[in-house]
Write an enzyme that holds these catalytic residues in place. Structure first.
Site, PDB file in Angstrom:
ATOM      1  N   HIS A 157      73.351  49.449 133.204  1.00 15.27           N
ATOM      2  CA  HIS A 157      72.099  48.882 133.682  1.00 15.27           C
ATOM      3  C   HIS A 157      71.344  49.982 134.419  1.00 15.27           C
ATOM      4  O   HIS A 157      71.956  50.764 135.150  1.00 15.27           O
ATOM      5  CB  HIS A 157      72.388  47.736 134.656  1.00 15.27           C
ATOM      6  CG  HIS A 157      71.237  47.412 135.569  1.00 15.27           C
ATOM      7  ND1 HIS A 157      71.242  47.721 136.914  1.00 15.27           N
ATOM      8  CD2 HIS A 157      70.035  46.831 135.324  1.00 15.27           C
ATOM      9  CE1 HIS A 157      70.094  47.327 137.457  1.00 15.27           C
ATOM     10  NE2 HIS A 157      69.337  46.793 136.521  1.00 15.27           N
TER      11      HIS A 157
ATOM     12  N   GLY B 238      54.028  32.893 136.328  1.00 13.27           N
ATOM     13  CA  GLY B 238      53.425  33.782 135.345  1.00 13.27           C
ATOM     14  C   GLY B 238      54.316  34.931 134.915  1.00 13.27           C
ATOM     15  O   GLY B 238      53.915  35.759 134.103  1.00 13.27           O
TER      16      GLY B 238
END
Lengths: 343, 343
Positions: B147, B300
């Site tokens: 990661h 959003g």
């Protein structure tokens, strides 16, 4: 006194026999305090665990429940029954816990944020919490996952005032929608509620749809059922009777659906869709579920029992979106816009 | 002016060519503001995405990256590159996002809780945030998951003061411990850090071990790497140079490890252990990871890009505990008690 709670010693001994393990409080204690709500609730959750485990084990002849009895250093303990990799059930856990001690300052704060005004002494409050909780994940994508939980909480405030409330619920998470099953499930719950008050089912059905909401997906976890918390009315006795009716409805809610579908043929694609839905189950439980979050944050809690609710396997595909008008899209519709299944 | 930032139009055009998609801010904008940190950072994250995706695609000839360019209604957008079900990689996502607009009151509160004192005007603050983030889950249990994330944040306060900081890190999550790989990984990161300041690696190594902690399990997610946040020193230029070195270290950190093990033979039991570790990865990301939690709570935000970090598949077994002295127990030891891999 013995007649007052519906039977003598033999009656209690008979009820003990169906338990999966000796109760956390011990049989002697349950017997001597059998008139108290704590003991009556512990009997109920132990019986519910026994009934559900036996009903599932009877369906899944390839498997048996592992029974773990565990103790909590700070007070109390529990009994976890787990069936893994059976013929019919991929992972089924039914957990009882009975814990007591003092509420942490954090827990007191959390309860206050839920509107409870608690009078503490040196910031500490004696409490007792018990419940039965379960998640059953079947193998066949045509058999839905069920979750239920029934619990009782008692707190003694600094001035000796005793607060108590019940919480709980039963809800269904299908991979594919079967309307007949959805109606059967909700109807059985509604009947259990209606015995007590016709306002309960509509109220607790909505509460369930609101609670099991995966906000970031705009979807509910499943097709709902009932959910309630902080139930301290109309009286302790009546609230208990209601919880008892709900607990007794678990097996008739679910077992007929398992029997009906556990041998349904399915394709690898249908299994895949189930795995994606299992991923959403994990998302709800780890991100939103109050019980899970509370458990993970509580020192000394038994992680394996809390995370028993997670499926054996789950899947996350990037941008997975079922084709329009598919059966996969159909269940999504209901998860986005819950329906009334019984009127 | 063109010489000042190390090249003319041709140099920039050449750098644009390695992007996976047109940049969020547009090439014209990046060109005209090429001296500003926003633009330089956007160039860096776009280049990093291109370099990593190309390196992975070269390893995994069975697969290609899907490139999604998305826009954010409130301002900005991103480019998500995902490779799923390749020969070598089960799921690899490399995501760039460049968002701007006004910080919500919630976000301002969260930043204040992290020690930032922000002077708002009517509670709103113009901000710009950008970053590249990625999780690579390989198929073979002998190839670790990596990661990384490198990001830049700018806020303009009510009085015109501009705040800025960098954050990021690179960390490794193996299923089985290979000490040689662990040393190679940490050594490569240390060398990138040491170019700038010998205090950085030890500090950011510890920060990484502390951050990727699955508290309820008492385990780290993996064997660490580096992690930092709020980096606003010694100067904007030097902080950027450091981040650039870290970004350039990603491919040499990881690709040799993939090459070394991607054809290692493995048993179904070893694959199973990988799946259980993937479950822990999901637990960390959904329960603790600040970026994921922030993303899920932000209206959003693009859910699919945030949850790209989750593995394709994961598994939860009740009470799984590897036998003493097994290779499974050995990695657990290191996850419970992090080691120093380079001195």
């Amino acid at each position: 006194r013995e007649e007052a709670d519906g039977g003598g010693k033999d009656e209690l001994a008979r009820r003990f026999e169906c338990f999966m393990a000796p109760p956390v409080s011990g049989m002697r204690e349950l017997r001597s305090r059998r008139g108290e709500m704590r003991s009556r609730m512990e009997m109920l959750i132990m019986e519910t665990q026994g009934q559900v485990c036996r009903a599932l084990a009877q369906l899944d002849r390839g498997a048996a429940f592992t029974v773990d009895r565990w103790e909590r250093k700070e007070g109390g303990g529990g009994i976890s029954c787990v069936l893994q990799n059976g013929e019919i059930f991929e992972k089924a856990g039914v957990n009882v816990s009975v814990v007591f001690g003092h509420l942490s300052e954090e827990a007191v704060q959390q309860m206050r944020s839920r509107g409870k005004t608690l009078k503490t002494k040196d910031g500490k409050l004696p409490f007792c919490a018990m419940g039965v909780s379960s998640v059953i994940h079947p193998k066949n994508p045509y058999v839905p996952t069920i979750h239920f939980n029934y619990r009782y909480f008692e707190i003694e405030e600094a001035d000796g005032t005793k607060l108590w409330w019940f919480g709980g619920g039963t809800d269904l998470t299908p991979t594919y929608l079967n309307e007949e099953d959805a109606v059967h499930f909700h109807k059985t719950l509604k009947e259990a509620c209606d015995q007590h008050n016709p306002e309960l089912y509509p109220k607790f059905k909505k509460w369930c749809d609101d609670y099991f909401y995966i906000k970031h997906r705009g979807e509910r976890r499943g097709i709902g059922g009932i959910f309630f918390d902080d139930l301290d009315w109309p009286s302790k006795e009546e609230a208990f009777q209601f919880v008892q009716s709900c607990a007794k409805a678990i097996v008739p809610c679910y077992v007929p659906i398992v029997k009906k579908h556990c041998h349904d043929p399915f394709t690898p694609e249908e299994k895949l869709w189930q795995q994606i839905r299992r991923g959403r189950y994990v998302e709800f439980n780890l991100v939103y579920d109050r019980g899970t979050k509370f458990g993970l944050a509580t020192p000394g809690s038994r992680i394996e029992s809390i995370l028993m609710s997670l499926p054996l396997t789950a899947r996350w595909e990037y941008m997975h979106s079922p084709p329009e008008n598919s059966r996969e899209a159909k269940i999504l519709e209901v998860l986005r816009q819950p329906k009334d299944w019984v009127h």
